[in-house]
Design an enzyme around this catalytic site. Sequence first.
Site, short mmCIF file in Angstrom:
data_model
loop_
_atom_site.label_atom_id
_atom_site.label_comp_id
_atom_site.label_asym_id
_atom_site.label_seq_id
_atom_site.Cartn_x
_atom_site.Cartn_y
_atom_site.Cartn_z
N MET A 1 0.79 -1.24 0.08
CA MET A 1 -0.03 0.09 -0.07
C MET A 1 0.80 1.02 0.07
O MET A 1 0.48 2.26 0.34
CB MET A 1 -0.96 0.06 1.21
CG MET A 1 -1.76 -1.31 1.19
SD MET A 1 -3.60 -0.98 2.26
CE MET A 1 -2.96 -0.69 3.67
N LEU B 1 6.76 3.37 1.60
CA LEU B 1 7.54 2.20 1.76
C LEU B 1 8.63 2.23 2.87
O LEU B 1 9.14 3.19 3.10
CB LEU B 1 8.26 1.67 0.41
CG LEU B 1 7.45 1.27 -0.84
CD1 LEU B 1 8.14 1.18 -2.09
CD2 LEU B 1 6.45 0.24 -0.40
N HIS B 2 8.86 1.34 3.48
CA HIS B 2 10.14 1.02 4.44
C HIS B 2 10.98 -0.09 4.36
O HIS B 2 10.64 -0.92 3.44
CB HIS B 2 9.51 1.15 6.05
CG HIS B 2 8.30 0.04 6.11
ND1 HIS B 2 8.71 -1.12 6.04
CD2 HIS B 2 6.89 0.18 6.29
CE1 HIS B 2 7.61 -2.06 6.36
NE2 HIS B 2 6.52 -1.12 6.29
N HIS C 1 9.12 -3.72 3.42
CA HIS C 1 8.99 -3.64 2.24
C HIS C 1 10.31 -4.18 1.26
O HIS C 1 10.26 -4.97 0.44
CB HIS C 1 8.28 -2.38 1.48
CG HIS C 1 6.93 -2.01 2.04
ND1 HIS C 1 6.78 -1.09 2.87
CD2 HIS C 1 5.78 -2.75 1.99
CE1 HIS C 1 5.62 -0.90 3.24
NE2 HIS C 1 4.99 -1.94 2.75
N GLN D 1 6.01 -11.06 7.64
CA GLN D 1 5.72 -11.86 8.78
C GLN D 1 5.02 -10.92 9.80
O GLN D 1 4.26 -11.35 10.63
CB GLN D 1 6.93 -12.63 9.38
CG GLN D 1 6.56 -13.23 10.92
CD GLN D 1 5.84 -14.31 11.05
OE1 GLN D 1 5.61 -15.04 10.08
NE2 GLN D 1 5.18 -14.74 12.02
N GLN E 1 -2.68 -11.87 8.31
CA GLN E 1 -2.83 -11.73 7.22
C GLN E 1 -2.26 -12.84 6.21
O GLN E 1 -2.85 -13.36 5.17
CB GLN E 1 -2.34 -10.49 6.72
CG GLN E 1 -2.12 -10.30 5.24
CD GLN E 1 -1.98 -8.70 4.73
OE1 GLN E 1 -2.81 -7.65 4.71
NE2 GLN E 1 -0.83 -8.63 4.47
N SER F 1 6.68 -0.32 9.80
CA SER F 1 5.29 -0.08 9.59
C SER F 1 5.13 1.25 8.87
O SER F 1 5.74 2.31 9.54
CB SER F 1 4.43 -0.39 10.78
OG SER F 1 2.98 -0.10 10.29
N SER F 2 4.30 1.44 7.73
CA SER F 2 4.02 2.74 7.26
C SER F 2 3.45 3.66 8.16
O SER F 2 3.59 4.94 8.15
CB SER F 2 3.16 2.61 6.00
OG SER F 2 3.72 1.59 5.30
O1 PAF Z 1 0.03 -5.68 3.69
C1 PAF Z 1 -0.52 -4.90 2.91
O2 PAF Z 1 -0.17 -3.77 2.51
C2 PAF Z 1 -2.07 -5.06 2.25
O3 PAF Z 1 -2.88 -5.76 3.05
C3 PAF Z 1 -1.99 -5.76 1.00
C4 PAF Z 1 -1.50 -7.00 1.16
C5 PAF Z 1 -0.88 -4.75 -0.03
C6 PAF Z 1 -3.31 -5.58 0.36
O4 PAF Z 1 -3.60 -4.36 0.17
#
Ligand code: PAF
Length: 278
Positions: A26, A29-30, A33, A144, A149, A181-182
């Site tokens: 989404m 980025l950090h 990612h 992780q 999720q 985390s963003s």
């Molecule tokens: O983890 C995330 O950033 C989001 O939940 C994802 C997997 C990109 C889905 O929008």
Amino acid sequence: MKQCTTIDSVRQARASYGKVGFVPTMGFLHEGHLSLVRRARAENDAVIVSIFVNPIQFGPNEDFESYPRDRERDLAMLAKEGVDLVFTPEASEFYPPDFATEIVVKGVANRLEGASRPGHFSGVATVVTKLFNIVQPQRAYFGQKDAQQCAVIRRFVEDLNIPVAITIVPTGREEDGLASSSRNVRLSAKERALAPGLYKALLGTRILFQSGERDRVILEARLKELLRQNDIPQPDYAVIVDPRTFEAVNPVTDNALALLAVPFSTVRLIDNLPLGME
Ligand code: PAF
């Protein structure tokens, strides 16, 4: 690095790649990612990253509007990592007005984070399924940190026979242990100073597990006590669970996860630690 905003243009570009590693994000980025992107880069012929703040995974009182965004910075970071293609869909094409389908995962998706955020995992499952169908990757990479999720994604990928191999990459952390985390940018200075206490509490619980304790009630009590000692606000949950079902485990097994969610003033942090891991 190619940037595509339409579904057709991704499909056309993708046709010329061999094995594709895909990292859905989404944005904002950090390092967490980037560790996914680096792993994808090392294991595939081409790397595709999507940046899309997915409206349907946010509840009505959640932070969709204020979710941090910085497209230019994200693109520069991805270009530096040798990413082949970035997909930045327009919401109007991705979810046209007559869009009417939802992937609903039962069981694992209803517990904990699913109970705290009704509809969240359906939104995630729906967007990830669409992205997989558009990008058609061989492998996809998730962090992780979002352990539940990951379990939900593994569940529907297996249930729906989606031909994508899911790789889970260890949680990226700041130097003081706070999970990347963003949303961390929205912590106040005081909260940011306290926030590494989440990881300290998880580590302390793991030490108790590794000393031989297998009683879930005792391990959860320790986790909560360590959160209090580190001046962390009252958690939404602080539990020991099975990493596939997210149900309570007793006695606690080597693959169990210590897992927590803590609401700070404007941001809710989640983190977890596999207890059997060194
Ligand atoms: O983890 C995330 O950033 C989001 O939940 C994802 C997997 C990109 C889905 O929008």
